[in-house]
Design a protein around this motif. Structure first.
Motif, PDB file in Angstrom:
ATOM      1  N   VAL A  51       0.826  -1.207   0.000  1.00 14.56           N
ATOM      2  CA  VAL A  51       0.000   0.000   0.000  1.00 14.56           C
ATOM      3  C   VAL A  51       0.862   1.259   0.000  1.00 14.56           C
ATOM      4  CG1 VAL A  51      -1.687   1.309   1.374  1.00 14.56           C
ATOM      5  CG2 VAL A  51      -1.892  -1.173   1.160  1.00 14.56           C
ATOM      6  N   PHE A  52       2.109   1.148   0.465  1.00  8.98           N
ATOM      7  CA  PHE A  52       2.886   2.340   0.785  1.00  8.98           C
ATOM      8  C   PHE A  52       4.010   2.604  -0.215  1.00  8.98           C
ATOM      9  CE2 PHE A  52       1.270   0.500   4.772  1.00  8.98           C
ATOM     10  CZ  PHE A  52       0.376   1.515   5.096  1.00  8.98           C
ATOM     11  N   ASP A  53       4.265   3.901  -0.396  1.00 11.55           N
ATOM     12  CA  ASP A  53       5.362   4.339  -1.255  1.00 11.55           C
ATOM     13  C   ASP A  53       6.689   4.294  -0.517  1.00 11.55           C
ATOM     14  OD1 ASP A  53       6.320   5.845  -3.752  1.00 11.55           O
ATOM     15  OD2 ASP A  53       6.914   7.221  -2.148  1.00 11.55           O
ATOM     16  N   ARG A  81       0.197   7.300  -4.045  1.00 15.46           N
ATOM     17  CA  ARG A  81      -0.773   8.276  -4.523  1.00 15.46           C
ATOM     18  C   ARG A  81      -1.137   7.982  -5.975  1.00 15.46           C
ATOM     19  NH1 ARG A  81      -0.706  12.833  -0.807  1.00 15.46           N
ATOM     20  NH2 ARG A  81      -2.208  13.766  -2.245  1.00 15.46           N
ATOM     21  N   ALA A  82      -2.303   8.481  -6.372  1.00 14.72           N
ATOM     22  CA  ALA A  82      -2.737   8.351  -7.759  1.00 14.72           C
ATOM     23  C   ALA A  82      -1.910   9.287  -8.643  1.00 14.72           C
ATOM     24  CB  ALA A  82      -4.216   8.685  -7.878  1.00 14.72           C
ATOM     25  N   GLY A 114      -6.489  15.073 -16.863  1.00 15.52           N
ATOM     26  CA  GLY A 114      -5.716  14.539 -15.746  1.00 15.52           C
ATOM     27  C   GLY A 114      -6.105  15.097 -14.396  1.00 15.52           C
ATOM     28  N   ALA A 115      -7.199  15.872 -14.337  1.00 15.04           N
ATOM     29  CA  ALA A 115      -7.612  16.433 -13.048  1.00 15.04           C
ATOM     30  C   ALA A 115      -8.104  15.352 -12.092  1.00 15.04           C
ATOM     31  CB  ALA A 115      -8.703  17.479 -13.263  1.00 15.04           C
ATOM     32  N   LEU A 116      -8.669  14.282 -12.615  1.00 19.36           N
ATOM     33  CA  LEU A 116      -9.110  13.144 -11.810  1.00 19.36           C
ATOM     34  C   LEU A 116      -8.206  11.958 -12.090  1.00 19.36           C
ATOM     35  CD1 LEU A 116     -11.199  11.930  -9.847  1.00 19.36           C
ATOM     36  CD2 LEU A 116     -12.561  11.283 -11.853  1.00 19.36           C
ATOM     37  N   ARG A 117      -7.629  11.421 -11.040  1.00 17.51           N
ATOM     38  CA  ARG A 117      -6.682  10.315 -11.169  1.00 17.51           C
ATOM     39  C   ARG A 117      -7.071   9.196 -10.210  1.00 17.51           C
ATOM     40  NH1 ARG A 117      -4.589  15.119 -10.696  1.00 17.51           N
ATOM     41  NH2 ARG A 117      -4.146  14.891  -8.469  1.00 17.51           N
ATOM     42  N   GLY A 118      -6.670   7.989 -10.536  1.00 18.66           N
ATOM     43  CA  GLY A 118      -6.997   6.857  -9.676  1.00 18.66           C
ATOM     44  C   GLY A 118      -5.833   5.892  -9.551  1.00 18.66           C
ATOM     45  N   ARG A 119      -5.898   5.073  -8.514  1.00 15.63           N
ATOM     46  CA  ARG A 119      -4.882   4.032  -8.312  1.00 15.63           C
ATOM     47  C   ARG A 119      -5.533   2.852  -7.601  1.00 15.63           C
ATOM     48  NH1 ARG A 119       1.395   5.248  -7.066  1.00 15.63           N
ATOM     49  NH2 ARG A 119       2.203   3.142  -7.471  1.00 15.63           N
ATOM     50  N   LEU A 145      -8.582   7.871  -5.081  1.00 17.02           N
ATOM     51  CA  LEU A 145      -8.892   8.846  -6.125  1.00 17.02           C
ATOM     52  C   LEU A 145      -8.349  10.204  -5.702  1.00 17.02           C
ATOM     53  CD1 LEU A 145     -12.627   8.020  -6.942  1.00 17.02           C
ATOM     54  CD2 LEU A 145     -10.655   7.511  -8.394  1.00 17.02           C
ATOM     55  N   GLU A 146      -7.824  10.951  -6.668  1.00 12.28           N
ATOM     56  CA  GLU A 146      -7.387  12.322  -6.420  1.00 12.28           C
ATOM     57  C   GLU A 146      -8.026  13.244  -7.450  1.00 12.28           C
ATOM     58  OE1 GLU A 146      -3.286  13.064  -5.950  1.00 12.28           O
ATOM     59  OE2 GLU A 146      -2.976  11.529  -4.409  1.00 12.28           O
ATOM     60  N   TYR A 147      -8.544  14.388  -6.983  1.00 14.49           N
ATOM     61  CA  TYR A 147      -9.203  15.335  -7.881  1.00 14.49           C
ATOM     62  C   TYR A 147      -8.667  16.734  -7.620  1.00 14.49           C
ATOM     63  CZ  TYR A 147     -12.808  18.173 -10.092  1.00 14.49           C
ATOM     64  OH  TYR A 147     -13.461  19.096 -10.869  1.00 14.49           O
ATOM     65  N   ASP A 148      -8.206  17.394  -8.675  1.00 12.14           N
ATOM     66  CA  ASP A 148      -7.721  18.762  -8.570  1.00 12.14           C
ATOM     67  C   ASP A 148      -8.912  19.718  -8.641  1.00 12.14           C
ATOM     68  OD1 ASP A 148      -5.101  17.881  -8.447  1.00 12.14           O
ATOM     69  OD2 ASP A 148      -4.819  17.977 -10.624  1.00 12.14           O
ATOM     70  N   ILE A 149      -9.348  20.190  -7.484  1.00 12.89           N
ATOM     71  CA  ILE A 149     -10.461  21.138  -7.435  1.00 12.89           C
ATOM     72  C   ILE A 149     -10.065  22.434  -8.131  1.00 12.89           C
ATOM     73  CG2 ILE A 149     -11.997  22.418  -5.895  1.00 12.89           C
ATOM     74  CD1 ILE A 149     -11.533  20.225  -3.812  1.00 12.89           C
ATOM     75  N   GLN A 150      -8.837  22.872  -7.873  1.00 14.46           N
ATOM     76  CA  GLN A 150      -8.202  23.979  -8.566  1.00 14.46           C
ATOM     77  C   GLN A 150      -6.776  23.557  -8.884  1.00 14.46           C
ATOM     78  OE1 GLN A 150      -8.543  27.192  -5.731  1.00 14.46           O
ATOM     79  NE2 GLN A 150     -10.640  27.695  -6.339  1.00 14.46           N
ATOM     80  N   ASP A 151      -6.042  24.426  -9.560  1.00  9.46           N
ATOM     81  CA  ASP A 151      -4.660  24.078  -9.900  1.00  9.46           C
ATOM     82  C   ASP A 151      -3.808  23.833  -8.664  1.00  9.46           C
ATOM     83  OD1 ASP A 151      -5.250  24.268 -12.562  1.00  9.46           O
ATOM     84  OD2 ASP A 151      -4.464  26.313 -12.799  1.00  9.46           O
TER      85      ASP A 151
END
Length: 320
Positions: A51-53, A81-82, A114-119, A145-151
């Motif tokens: 699970v870990f980096d 991380r995604a 690429g604003a929404l990413r998954g792993r 999941l990771e989502y860039d709400i803003q830059d």
């Protein structure tokens, strides 16, 4: 952890699921996962390292900077991380005592920009040991999941589920003279109904905002639920002929819950011609544990000789 300089790992069971770690004379009663504090518990188990980096270890009094736990060591497990760039990796391994393992790890963007990413990470393992009757298997799924709400603002959500099925062994007794038994190292006195099921469920949410001056505001909340269900037999000290006649049995169901949160603000600033960092934050941890036991020390009738381990000697008792 046993390969990290200055860290001592104490192992409490034959299968290797119960462990504590020590540094500079202090046991660690907490550890961190992405900066949020969780309780260390020798009656529970940790998540698989797939699970870990990376694992961050800080020894000594400086570990008090983490804000919780003993001053001997601070351990932070940093999750994978995604990523926006597509990547797919897999691993398979086979080892001694029929230890077979497989892992798969896939990540990439879920929208064109690429604003929404998954792993997604999965791992399975099936293993035996050099000890008679001690074996097990492990299954794990981690998704985020990771989502860039803003830059400069990112929201991360994720969950992990791990299930370990194994055998709880209470080890070997001393001999009638108080010394260690002179028997084969593969000897164990577990019965065929001795079982243990360990599950971990982790949920988290993280919000991260980067400031224009390289400052950072970050808030994380994590829920950890660890279940431990087991039934096992306890050997007794043998007599001069090697017979153990006071075997007992026990079963329990235990659950540990941790709700933890962390928030901090970090920013650089200039003073006297030098760049400094200002950091302020707060941690929160609420833990709850509950254990239900069967009747303590249910006696098992009949002897087992230490030179002839018999995993079918006793029928499973009726635990209430």
């Amino acid at each position: 952890m046993k390969y990290v300089t200055g860290i001592t790992v104490a192992r409490y069971d034959a299968a290797g699921n119960y462990n504590d770690f020590y540094a500079r004379g202090y046991g660690s009663d907490t550890y961190q996962m992405d900066g949020t504090t969780l309780r260390t518990d020798s009656n529970g188990t940790y998540l698989d390292l797939s699970v870990f980096d990376r694992i961050e270890v800080l020894r000594g009094a400086s570990s008090m900077f983490s804000g919780a736990g003993e001053p001997g060591v601070s351990i932070n497990l940093v999750r994978k991380r995604a990523l926006a760039d597509f990547a797919l990796t897999g691993k398979v391994s086979a080892g001694s005592w029929e230890n077979y393992r497989g892992e798969a790890d896939i990540t990439g963007k879920l929208t064109q920009d690429g604003a929404l990413r998954g792993r997604l990470v999965t791992a399975v393992q099936d293993y035996d040991t050099f000890m008679n009757g001690i074996d097990g298997n492990k299954k794990l799924v981690y998704s985020t999941l990771e989502y860039d709400i803003q830059d400069n603002t990112t929201l991360s959500l994720g969950a992990t589920y791990q299930d370990i099925n194994t055998v709880l062994s209470r080890g070997l007794p001393y001999g009638p003279d108080g010394k260690l038994l002179n028997i084969s190292r593969k000897t164990s006195f577990v019965q065929d109904w001795n079982k243990q099921d360990l599950t971990n469920t982790e949920l988290f949410a993280e919000l991260e905002h980067h400031l224009n001056n390289d400052g950072l505001i970050k808030a994380t909340v994590r829920q950890s639920i660890r279940d431990n269900h087991a039934k096992y037999s306890d050997p007794s000290q043998p007599d001069a002929n090697g017979d153990m006649s006071k075997f007992s049995a026990l079963a329990f169901k235990r659950q540990d819950k941790d709700l933890s949160a962390d928030i901090f603000f970090n920013t650089p600033f200039l003073f006297a011609g030098q760049t400094h960092n200002f950091l302020i934050g707060a941690d929160y941890l609420k833990g709850h544990s509950k254990t239900n036991y069967s009747s303590w020390g249910t006696p098992l009738t009949g002897p087992i000789n230490i030179y002839h381990d018999n995993h079918h000697q006793f029928a499973e008792p009726d635990f209430d």
